[in-house]
Structure formats: structure tokens, C-alpha cells
Design a protein around this motif. Structure first.
Motif, PDB file in Angstrom:
ATOM      1  N   ALA A   1      -1.154   7.290  -4.389  1.00 10.10           N
ATOM      2  CA  ALA A   1      -2.505   7.749  -4.057  1.00 10.10           C
ATOM      3  C   ALA A   1      -3.094   8.474  -5.256  1.00 10.10           C
ATOM      4  CB  ALA A   1      -2.465   8.669  -2.844  1.00 10.10           C
TER       5      ALA A   1
ATOM      6  N   ILE B   1       1.652  -2.041   5.274  1.00  4.31           N
ATOM      7  CA  ILE B   1       1.212  -0.663   5.568  1.00  4.31           C
ATOM      8  C   ILE B   1       2.335   0.078   6.296  1.00  4.31           C
ATOM      9  CG2 ILE B   1      -0.468   0.725   6.887  1.00  4.31           C
ATOM     10  CD1 ILE B   1      -1.948  -0.781   4.770  1.00  4.31           C
ATOM     11  N   GLY B   2       2.614   1.278   5.849  1.00  6.05           N
ATOM     12  CA  GLY B   2       3.720   2.050   6.423  1.00  6.05           C
ATOM     13  C   GLY B   2       3.332   2.871   7.638  1.00  6.05           C
TER      14      GLY B   2
ATOM     15  N   CYS C   1       0.868  -1.181   0.000  1.00  5.54           N
ATOM     16  CA  CYS C   1       0.000   0.000   0.000  1.00  5.54           C
ATOM     17  C   CYS C   1       0.898   1.222   0.000  1.00  5.54           C
ATOM     18  CB  CYS C   1      -0.918  -0.010   1.214  1.00  5.54           C
ATOM     19  SG  CYS C   1      -1.986  -1.444   1.194  1.00  5.54           S
ATOM     20  N   ASP C   2       0.905   1.876  -1.154  1.00  4.44           N
ATOM     21  CA  ASP C   2       1.884   2.923  -1.393  1.00  4.44           C
ATOM     22  C   ASP C   2       1.199   4.282  -1.528  1.00  4.44           C
ATOM     23  OD1 ASP C   2       4.000   4.430  -2.178  1.00  4.44           O
ATOM     24  OD2 ASP C   2       4.067   3.630  -4.225  1.00  4.44           O
ATOM     25  N   GLU C   3       1.413   5.115  -0.502  1.00  2.00           N
ATOM     26  CA  GLU C   3       0.700   6.405  -0.521  1.00  2.00           C
ATOM     27  C   GLU C   3       1.192   7.309  -1.640  1.00  2.00           C
ATOM     28  OE1 GLU C   3       2.822   5.509   1.809  1.00  2.00           O
ATOM     29  OE2 GLU C   3       4.142   7.183   2.348  1.00  2.00           O
TER      30      GLU C   3
ATOM     31  N   ALA D   1      -5.910   2.839   6.585  1.00  2.00           N
ATOM     32  CA  ALA D   1      -5.358   2.206   5.381  1.00  2.00           C
ATOM     33  C   ALA D   1      -5.389   0.683   5.525  1.00  2.00           C
ATOM     34  CB  ALA D   1      -3.934   2.695   5.134  1.00  2.00           C
TER      35      ALA D   1
ATOM     36  N   GLY E   1       4.929   8.439   9.195  1.00  2.00           N
ATOM     37  CA  GLY E   1       5.929   9.199   8.436  1.00  2.00           C
ATOM     38  C   GLY E   1       6.159   8.650   7.034  1.00  2.00           C
ATOM     39  N   GLY E   2       5.452   7.598   6.660  1.00  2.00           N
ATOM     40  CA  GLY E   2       5.610   6.993   5.336  1.00  2.00           C
ATOM     41  C   GLY E   2       6.849   6.107   5.269  1.00  2.00           C
TER      42      GLY E   2
ATOM     43  N   LEU F   1      -0.188  -0.852  -4.785  1.00  2.00           N
ATOM     44  CA  LEU F   1      -1.535  -0.339  -5.051  1.00  2.00           C
ATOM     45  C   LEU F   1      -1.892   0.918  -4.267  1.00  2.00           C
ATOM     46  CD1 LEU F   1      -3.240  -1.504  -2.479  1.00  2.00           C
ATOM     47  CD2 LEU F   1      -3.405  -3.539  -3.873  1.00  2.00           C
ATOM     48  N   SER F   2      -2.930   1.569  -4.783  1.00  6.77           N
ATOM     49  CA  SER F   2      -3.402   2.820  -4.190  1.00  6.77           C
ATOM     50  C   SER F   2      -4.754   2.598  -3.514  1.00  6.77           C
ATOM     51  CB  SER F   2      -3.552   3.858  -5.300  1.00  6.77           C
ATOM     52  OG  SER F   2      -4.565   4.785  -4.968  1.00  6.77           O
ATOM     53  N   LEU F   3      -4.937   3.301  -2.412  1.00  7.60           N
ATOM     54  CA  LEU F   3      -6.209   3.233  -1.688  1.00  7.60           C
ATOM     55  C   LEU F   3      -6.972   4.545  -1.859  1.00  7.60           C
ATOM     56  CD1 LEU F   3      -4.792   1.545   1.539  1.00  7.60           C
ATOM     57  CD2 LEU F   3      -6.181   0.430  -0.219  1.00  7.60           C
ATOM     58  N   GLY F   4      -6.821   5.136  -3.032  1.00  9.58           N
ATOM     59  CA  GLY F   4      -7.595   6.347  -3.325  1.00  9.58           C
ATOM     60  C   GLY F   4      -6.785   7.615  -3.173  1.00  9.58           C
TER      61      GLY F   4
ATOM     62  N   ARG G   1      -6.908  10.168  -1.135  1.00  9.81           N
ATOM     63  CA  ARG G   1      -6.596  10.747   0.171  1.00  9.81           C
ATOM     64  C   ARG G   1      -5.516   9.932   0.869  1.00  9.81           C
ATOM     65  NH1 ARG G   1     -11.726  11.452  -1.208  1.00  9.81           N
ATOM     66  NH2 ARG G   1     -11.986   9.222  -1.014  1.00  9.81           N
ATOM     67  N   ILE G   2      -4.644  10.604   1.609  1.00  5.41           N
ATOM     68  CA  ILE G   2      -3.635   9.889   2.404  1.00  5.41           C
ATOM     69  C   ILE G   2      -4.335   9.470   3.698  1.00  5.41           C
ATOM     70  CG2 ILE G   2      -1.413  10.050   3.589  1.00  5.41           C
ATOM     71  CD1 ILE G   2      -0.993  10.492   0.688  1.00  5.41           C
ATOM     72  N   LEU G   3      -4.448   8.188   3.874  1.00 11.07           N
ATOM     73  CA  LEU G   3      -5.179   7.659   5.036  1.00 11.07           C
ATOM     74  C   LEU G   3      -4.227   7.472   6.205  1.00 11.07           C
ATOM     75  CD1 LEU G   3      -7.081   4.875   3.070  1.00 11.07           C
ATOM     76  CD2 LEU G   3      -7.889   7.176   3.592  1.00 11.07           C
TER      77      LEU G   3
HETATM   78  N1  SAH Z   1       3.360  10.414   5.956  1.00  5.87           N
HETATM   79  C1  SAH Z   1       2.918   9.849   4.760  1.00  5.87           C
HETATM   80  C2  SAH Z   1       1.589   9.115   4.965  1.00  5.87           C
HETATM   81  C3  SAH Z   1       1.701   7.800   5.575  1.00  5.87           C
HETATM   82  S1  SAH Z   1       0.123   7.080   5.755  1.00  5.87           S
HETATM   83  C4  SAH Z   1       2.710  10.953   3.787  1.00  5.87           C
HETATM   84  O1  SAH Z   1       2.209  11.973   4.196  1.00  5.87           O
HETATM   85  O2  SAH Z   1       2.988  10.733   2.611  1.00  5.87           O
HETATM   86  C5  SAH Z   1       0.527   5.521   6.441  1.00  5.87           C
HETATM   87  C6  SAH Z   1       0.494   4.364   5.490  1.00  5.87           C
HETATM   88  O3  SAH Z   1      -0.827   4.098   5.077  1.00  5.87           O
HETATM   89  C7  SAH Z   1       1.269   4.529   4.207  1.00  5.87           C
HETATM   90  O4  SAH Z   1       2.639   4.236   4.367  1.00  5.87           O
HETATM   91  C8  SAH Z   1       0.590   3.529   3.286  1.00  5.87           C
HETATM   92  O5  SAH Z   1       1.066   2.213   3.499  1.00  5.87           O
HETATM   93  C9  SAH Z   1      -0.838   3.618   3.726  1.00  5.87           C
HETATM   94  N2  SAH Z   1      -1.630   4.563   2.930  1.00  5.87           N
HETATM   95  C10 SAH Z   1      -2.251   5.677   3.377  1.00  5.87           C
HETATM   96  N3  SAH Z   1      -2.953   6.274   2.387  1.00  5.87           N
HETATM   97  C11 SAH Z   1      -2.795   5.510   1.296  1.00  5.87           C
HETATM   98  C12 SAH Z   1      -3.283   5.592  -0.042  1.00  5.87           C
HETATM   99  N4  SAH Z   1      -4.088   6.563  -0.430  1.00  5.87           N
HETATM  100  N5  SAH Z   1      -2.906   4.624  -0.916  1.00  5.87           N
HETATM  101  C13 SAH Z   1      -2.090   3.610  -0.526  1.00  5.87           C
HETATM  102  N6  SAH Z   1      -1.603   3.488   0.715  1.00  5.87           N
HETATM  103  C14 SAH Z   1      -1.947   4.421   1.626  1.00  5.87           C
END
Ligand code: SAH
Length: 240
Positions: free
Chosen positions: A165, A189-190, A160-162, A224, A193-194, A212-215, A217-219
Motif C-alpha cells: 500500500a 484479494i485477501g 493485491c498486496d496491502e 479492494a 486479517g490479511g 500491486l498496490s491499491l493506494g 489506504r488499507i481497503l
Molecule cells: N488486515 C490487513 C488488511 C487486509 S485488507 C491489514 O491490516 O494489513 C483485505 C485485502 O484487501 C488485502 O488482503 C488485500 O488483498 C486487499 N487490499 C486492501 N487494501 C489494499 C491496498 N491498499 N493495496 C493492495 N491491496 C489491498
């Protein structure tokens, strides 16, 4: 109710102090009442309450009510977060049917210790809640590389790679549908701080890695994890 004891017809055991209290004072069980018990190995059994004194009781195991079943071979590797959210992840991942829950140390991880016993208690509570008969295995806090090394060659690594996104072609359901059937998986899942650049390369470089992306928004990590589990279960897992 989860119990650690062996379960077979005719055996009996004394549940823990808290469980006796729960049965007698909360559930107000009387002598001869039935409860359902499981231990994660031997299926679900009907057991009869045998009251001893006012404050104690034993359980007599009578008959099997459900055969042992196991959850999909689905692991969750995640960078642990602070207490309440960690409880939340352990509970929700168990409810969603994870077979193994694995806190991993990452470069930007903010937590240095994890209470495995507390995670296990959450996994047990969630199993009781959802009526699953197996308990998610709680792994000790390990470095990310070691946890990835433990993934067998045929286990898909679901990264799951933000930074993806919002990229439509990386949409989780689309990526999983193309990869299906996926029998064994580890969702990664990270931390807040990513992932670091090195980690992102390490995860994507693994055999059978699916980014893959979960949309758009950064969750938060806990959201996530649940979102990824829902996508997996509905495309490749036991919701299908
Ligand atoms: N600090 C990072 C966010 C980390 S969110 C930044 O601002 O870029 C924590 C974790 O949730 C991420 O490492 C990822 O594994 C997952 N995650 C959150 N939002 C996501 C998204 N939209 N798509 C895929 N993975 C997501």
C-alpha cells in the motif's frame, strides 16, 4: 429476465412462480406484451406473454434481439467475508464483468461456509441489472492453493498486496499498463486479517504473478475487489 430454459424461435415455457408473479402483478403485463429473456448461453430474445389464468402465464419465444456475448476472462479469487458483504462482492464483481467468482480459504479467513446458491442468485440479479448476457460462474469454496493451481500458465495472477500500500511504483494502473496486454487474469484479494507470510510467498512465486498496490489506504476486502476490478477493466479489460 434470466430464465434457465433453452431459447429458440417458436419455443415456449412457463417461467418460475416468482417470475409469473413479477410479470403479471408487478409489471402488469397483458396478453401479447413483450419481455426480453436470456439464459446465459443463447443470446437475448424477445418473448411474448401468453396469459393463462389470472395468476399464470407462459412465454412464447419470438426473435433474437442480441447475440450471446461473453465477459473478459477475468476471475476474482477472494477470501469470503460475512453475509451482507459477500452478497455485495458477488453483485459488484458481476456488474464489473468478472467471468468467474471464486471464494477461497486462506489462513486468516473468518468464514467457514459459503452459500453458493445465494452467490449465484446475486450474480444473476447483477447480470439482469447490467444487461450482460453471460452469468459469472460461481466456484465452490476452495483452498487458495487449489484455486491458484487451477490458473493456467498464461493467466496473470493479480496479487493485491496491502503491504505494498502506498508504494508508487506498485500502483495498480502502472503495473497493469506495463504488463498489458493481459488477456486472462485472476485478481486475488485477501481476508480482513490479511494474507499470511506463506501465502504471500506462494502468490508472488506463481508464474505471471503481478503484485500491486491499491493506494495508501488499507481497503476493506470488498472495496479492494471493486477497486482492483476497475483498474483492470480500464487498463486491460473491456473498458478500453
Ligand atoms: N488486515 C490487513 C488488511 C487486509 S485488507 C491489514 O491490516 O494489513 C483485505 C485485502 O484487501 C488485502 O488482503 C488485500 O488483498 C486487499 N487490499 C486492501 N487494501 C489494499 C491496498 N491498499 N493495496 C493492495 N491491496 C489491498
Amino acid at each position: 429476465m434470466f430464465v434457465p430454459d433453452e431459447l429458440a424461435a417458436g419455443t415456449s415455457f412457463q417461467p418460475s412462480r416468482e417470475q409469473q408473479h413479477y410479470l403479471l402483478n408487478v409489471m402488469r403485463c397483458r396478453d401479447g406484451d413483450s419481455v426480453l429473456v436470456f439464459n446465459g448461453r443463447d443470446g437475448e430474445w424477445q418473448a411474448e406473454v401468453k396469459r393463462g389464468g389470472r395468476r399464470d402465464c407462459e412465454l412464447m419465444v419470438r426473435q433474437e434481439t442480441r447475440r450471446q456475448a461473453s465477459s473478459p476472462d477475468l476471475w476474482l479469487l477472494f477470501a469470503p467475508v460475512k453475509k451482507a458483504r459477500l452478497d455485495f462482492i458477488a453483485q459488484k464483481a458481476s456488474e464489473m464483468g468478472c467471468s468467474r467468482i471464486w471464494p477461497v480459504r486462506t489462513d486468516h479467513c473468518q468464514v467457514s461456509r459459503v452459500n453458493d446458491e445465494r452467490m449465484l442468485a446475486n450474480a444473476i440479479e447483477a447480470a439482469e441489472q447490467t444487461e450482460r448476457l453471460d452469468i459469472a460462474e460461481i466456484m465452490p469454496f476452495t483452498g487458495l492453493a487449489a484455486a491458484l493451481d487451477a490458473c493456467e500458465a498464461d493467466r496473470h495472477i493479480i496479487f493485491c498486496d496491502e503491504t505494498s500500500a502506498g508504494a508508487g511504483e506498485m500502483n495498480a494502473v502502472r503495473v497493469l499498463t506495463e504488463a498489458a496486454p493481459v488477456a486472462k487474469a485472476a485478481i486475488v484479494i485477501g481476508p480482513e486479517g490479511g494474507f499470511s507470510e506463506d501465502e504471500r510467498m506462494m502468490i508472488s512465486g506463481r508464474q505471471n504473478s503481478l503484485k500491486l498496490s491499491l493506494g495508501p489506504r488499507i481497503l476493506r476486502a470488498d472495496t479492494a475487489a471493486i477497486a482492483a476490478l476497475a483498474c483492470f477493466q480500464s487498463v486491460c479489460g473491456d473498458w478500453t
